[in-house]
Design a protein around this motif. Structure first.
Motif, PDB file in Angstrom:
ATOM      1  N   VAL A 209       0.835  -1.193   0.000  1.00 57.81           N
ATOM      2  CA  VAL A 209       0.000   0.000   0.000  1.00 57.81           C
ATOM      3  C   VAL A 209       0.876   1.252   0.000  1.00 57.81           C
ATOM      4  O   VAL A 209       1.827   1.363   0.775  1.00 57.81           O
ATOM      5  CB  VAL A 209      -0.938   0.027   1.217  1.00 57.81           C
ATOM      6  N   ASN A 210       0.529   2.191  -0.891  1.00 56.93           N
ATOM      7  CA  ASN A 210       1.164   3.503  -0.952  1.00 56.93           C
ATOM      8  C   ASN A 210       0.227   4.529  -0.302  1.00 56.93           C
ATOM      9  O   ASN A 210      -0.991   4.487  -0.504  1.00 56.93           O
ATOM     10  CB  ASN A 210       1.400   3.896  -2.415  1.00 56.93           C
ATOM     11  N   VAL A 211       0.779   5.422   0.492  1.00 54.81           N
ATOM     12  CA  VAL A 211       0.020   6.571   0.977  1.00 54.81           C
ATOM     13  C   VAL A 211       0.786   7.836   0.607  1.00 54.81           C
ATOM     14  O   VAL A 211       1.989   7.791   0.341  1.00 54.81           O
ATOM     15  CB  VAL A 211      -0.226   6.539   2.503  1.00 54.81           C
ATOM     16  N   VAL A 212       0.076   8.953   0.578  1.00 58.86           N
ATOM     17  CA  VAL A 212       0.714  10.230   0.274  1.00 58.86           C
ATOM     18  C   VAL A 212       0.745  11.076   1.535  1.00 58.86           C
ATOM     19  O   VAL A 212      -0.241  11.200   2.246  1.00 58.86           O
ATOM     20  CB  VAL A 212      -0.011  10.972  -0.877  1.00 58.86           C
ATOM     21  N   MET A 213       1.912  11.657   1.808  1.00 58.91           N
ATOM     22  CA  MET A 213       2.071  12.614   2.899  1.00 58.91           C
ATOM     23  C   MET A 213       2.354  13.994   2.291  1.00 58.91           C
ATOM     24  O   MET A 213       2.627  14.135   1.111  1.00 58.91           O
ATOM     25  CB  MET A 213       3.215  12.199   3.818  1.00 58.91           C
ATOM     26  N   GLY A 214       2.296  15.005   3.151  1.00 60.73           N
ATOM     27  CA  GLY A 214       2.504  16.367   2.666  1.00 60.73           C
ATOM     28  C   GLY A 214       1.201  17.108   2.443  1.00 60.73           C
ATOM     29  O   GLY A 214       1.213  18.295   2.118  1.00 60.73           O
ATOM     30  N   LEU A 215       0.069  16.397   2.586  1.00 63.79           N
ATOM     31  CA  LEU A 215      -1.217  17.074   2.593  1.00 63.79           C
ATOM     32  C   LEU A 215      -1.420  17.678   3.983  1.00 63.79           C
ATOM     33  O   LEU A 215      -0.894  17.173   4.976  1.00 63.79           O
ATOM     34  CB  LEU A 215      -2.348  16.092   2.270  1.00 63.79           C
ATOM     35  N   GLN A 216      -2.185  18.735   4.079  1.00 66.65           N
ATOM     36  CA  GLN A 216      -2.277  19.467   5.340  1.00 66.65           C
ATOM     37  C   GLN A 216      -2.838  18.633   6.482  1.00 66.65           C
ATOM     38  O   GLN A 216      -2.472  18.836   7.636  1.00 66.65           O
ATOM     39  CB  GLN A 216      -3.128  20.721   5.145  1.00 66.65           C
ATOM     40  N   ASN A 217      -3.714  17.694   6.187  1.00 63.26           N
ATOM     41  CA  ASN A 217      -4.347  16.924   7.250  1.00 63.26           C
ATOM     42  C   ASN A 217      -3.688  15.576   7.498  1.00 63.26           C
ATOM     43  O   ASN A 217      -4.221  14.765   8.258  1.00 63.26           O
ATOM     44  CB  ASN A 217      -5.830  16.707   6.918  1.00 63.26           C
ATOM     45  N   LEU A 219       0.014  14.249   8.517  1.00 61.89           N
ATOM     46  CA  LEU A 219       1.402  14.543   8.844  1.00 61.89           C
ATOM     47  C   LEU A 219       2.015  13.435   9.696  1.00 61.89           C
ATOM     48  O   LEU A 219       2.816  13.693  10.585  1.00 61.89           O
ATOM     49  CB  LEU A 219       1.481  15.896   9.591  1.00 61.89           C
ATOM     50  N   PHE A 220       1.638  12.197   9.391  1.00 59.18           N
ATOM     51  CA  PHE A 220       2.169  11.075  10.145  1.00 59.18           C
ATOM     52  C   PHE A 220       3.633  10.830   9.778  1.00 59.18           C
ATOM     53  O   PHE A 220       4.073  11.131   8.670  1.00 59.18           O
ATOM     54  CB  PHE A 220       1.347   9.816   9.873  1.00 59.18           C
ATOM     55  N   SER A 221       4.373  10.230  10.699  1.00 56.21           N
ATOM     56  CA  SER A 221       5.780   9.920  10.450  1.00 56.21           C
ATOM     57  C   SER A 221       5.910   8.612   9.681  1.00 56.21           C
ATOM     58  O   SER A 221       4.971   7.809   9.603  1.00 56.21           O
ATOM     59  CB  SER A 221       6.537   9.806  11.778  1.00 56.21           C
ATOM     60  N   VAL A 222       7.100   8.393   9.137  1.00 54.72           N
ATOM     61  CA  VAL A 222       7.380   7.126   8.460  1.00 54.72           C
ATOM     62  C   VAL A 222       7.170   5.967   9.431  1.00 54.72           C
ATOM     63  O   VAL A 222       6.579   4.939   9.077  1.00 54.72           O
ATOM     64  CB  VAL A 222       8.811   7.115   7.896  1.00 54.72           C
ATOM     65  N   ALA A 223       7.644   6.126  10.670  1.00 52.81           N
ATOM     66  CA  ALA A 223       7.509   5.058  11.660  1.00 52.81           C
ATOM     67  C   ALA A 223       6.038   4.753  11.954  1.00 52.81           C
ATOM     68  O   ALA A 223       5.645   3.584  12.070  1.00 52.81           O
ATOM     69  CB  ALA A 223       8.233   5.445  12.944  1.00 52.81           C
ATOM     70  N   GLN A 224       5.215   5.781  12.092  1.00 52.62           N
ATOM     71  CA  GLN A 224       3.790   5.562  12.346  1.00 52.62           C
ATOM     72  C   GLN A 224       3.127   4.824  11.187  1.00 52.62           C
ATOM     73  O   GLN A 224       2.323   3.912  11.395  1.00 52.62           O
ATOM     74  CB  GLN A 224       3.088   6.904  12.569  1.00 52.62           C
ATOM     75  N   LEU A 225       3.452   5.220   9.976  1.00 52.42           N
ATOM     76  CA  LEU A 225       2.842   4.596   8.805  1.00 52.42           C
ATOM     77  C   LEU A 225       3.308   3.156   8.638  1.00 52.42           C
ATOM     78  O   LEU A 225       2.514   2.271   8.303  1.00 52.42           O
ATOM     79  CB  LEU A 225       3.156   5.419   7.558  1.00 52.42           C
ATOM     80  N   ALA A 226       4.576   2.923   8.890  1.00 53.86           N
ATOM     81  CA  ALA A 226       5.086   1.551   8.809  1.00 53.86           C
ATOM     82  C   ALA A 226       4.391   0.652   9.830  1.00 53.86           C
ATOM     83  O   ALA A 226       4.066  -0.502   9.542  1.00 53.86           O
ATOM     84  CB  ALA A 226       6.597   1.543   9.022  1.00 53.86           C
ATOM     85  N   GLU A 227       4.138   1.194  11.003  1.00 51.06           N
ATOM     86  CA  GLU A 227       3.523   0.404  12.073  1.00 51.06           C
ATOM     87  C   GLU A 227       2.120  -0.056  11.706  1.00 51.06           C
ATOM     88  O   GLU A 227       1.686  -1.142  12.120  1.00 51.06           O
ATOM     89  CB  GLU A 227       3.498   1.231  13.364  1.00 51.06           C
ATOM     90  N   VAL A 228       1.400   0.729  10.900  1.00 50.49           N
ATOM     91  CA  VAL A 228       0.028   0.334  10.527  1.00 50.49           C
ATOM     92  C   VAL A 228      -0.007  -0.454   9.220  1.00 50.49           C
ATOM     93  O   VAL A 228      -1.087  -0.824   8.757  1.00 50.49           O
ATOM     94  CB  VAL A 228      -0.916   1.550  10.446  1.00 50.49           C
ATOM     95  N   GLY A 229       1.160  -0.720   8.636  1.00 45.18           N
ATOM     96  CA  GLY A 229       1.205  -1.606   7.480  1.00 45.18           C
ATOM     97  C   GLY A 229       1.514  -0.974   6.146  1.00 45.18           C
ATOM     98  O   GLY A 229       1.534  -1.665   5.119  1.00 45.18           O
TER      99      GLY A 229
END
Length: 285
Positions: A209-217, A219-229
């Motif tokens: 799964v790919n997600v996009v960051m940099g949108l105003q709402n 701002l999760f970290s790489v570590a947070q996103l990795a933790e959820v899969g």
């Protein structure tokens, strides 16, 4: 540790595929031209993706479907491919046409310019019905996947609900599951801004799964996103917007205050010339 340079399209593809198979999440930033691609490679990223928004802004256009052509997007992507030794994926918007055979042709052309990945979205370009019916969207992904089959190319399928004010997680998951079955290699639902929803989505599908960051709402970290899969993180047009934000702040300072303190944050001329030099680029490992 020095990274071996990937020189051929097949080598770049293998490197790109390995990033998706690694247990860690990785960030794939989005350059908007050859120069930004060179800078991002030298900063230390392992893969890049083009941004249709960033390209449009650089061309003096709105980020809107149909404003820039497929030829424009592929020419820009080809310039990014030629500027870097990294694997490059591309934002191929809606495939530049509704018909499945057009999506097939777009993927074939993308492979020809040296890309090793690209995304096709299910947005319709129709404000009244912005998301394509699922059966039509699936046929388009099947056609794109058939063009990529046996080629050094990873196909990403995008479910656009959240970008069109349709925050329907169940439908988004249903679409991504169907795109998985249709042959997509990576699944992507831009606009999700809730970690629990992202976790639910990642658990419901079998592909990276790919997600996009940099949108105003979001701002999760790489570590947070990795933790959820999450496996892959892109930034869309946000790096380009950050660069234009710096330009606007510098210009506003000069116009409103007559001062030039913005230059303190500008990269020195010598440093950027070194980054762009053929000798420096040829020595990268």
């Amino acid at each position: 540790m020095a990274r071996p340079m990937a020189t051929t399209q097949q080598q770049k593809y293998q490197s790109f595929k390995a990033l998706h198979e690694n247990e860690n999440a990785f960030v794939m930033p989005n350059p908007w031209d050859a120069g930004s691609a060179i800078i991002l490679e030298q900063t230390g990223f392992n893969a890049l993706a083009t941004t249709s928004a960033g390209y449009a802004f650089g061309a003096g256009q709105r980020d809107s479907s149909g404003v820039v052509t497929r030829a424009d997007i592929l020419a820009n992507a080809g310039a990014v491919v030629q500027a870097t030794s990294l694997p490059v994926s591309a934002d191929l918007e809606d495939g530049f046409g509704l018909a499945p055979d057009i999506c097939h042709e777009t993927i074939s052309l993308a492979i020809q310019v040296g890309l090793v990945g690209g995304s096709i979205e299910d947005a319709s370009s129709d404000a009244d019905t912005p998301i394509l019916p699922l059966d039509i969207a699936v046929e388009r992904i099947k056609a794109a996947a058939s063009a990529a089959h046996g080629q050094p190319f990873m196909l990403t399928a995008r479910a656009e609900n959240y970008l069109w004010d349709k925050p329907d997680l169940a439908d988004t998951i249903r679409r991504l599951q169907a795109f998985d079955q249709a042959g997509a290699d990576v699944l992507y639902a831009p606009g999700l801004d809730n970690l629990d929803d992202i976790r639910t989505l990642c658990a419901a599908v079998d592909k990276p799964v790919n997600v996009v960051m940099g949108l105003q709402n979001a701002l999760f970290s790489v570590a947070q996103l990795a933790e959820v899969g999450v496996k892959r993180i892109s930034v869309g047009g946000s790096f380009a917007r950050a660069a234009y934000g710096a330009l606007i702040r510098a210009a506003t300072e000069v116009i409103e205050h007559g001062t030039f303190t913005y230059a303190r944050d500008a990269i020195p001329d010598h440093d950027i010339n070194q980054m762009m030099s053929a000798e420096k680029r040829a020595s990268r490992t």
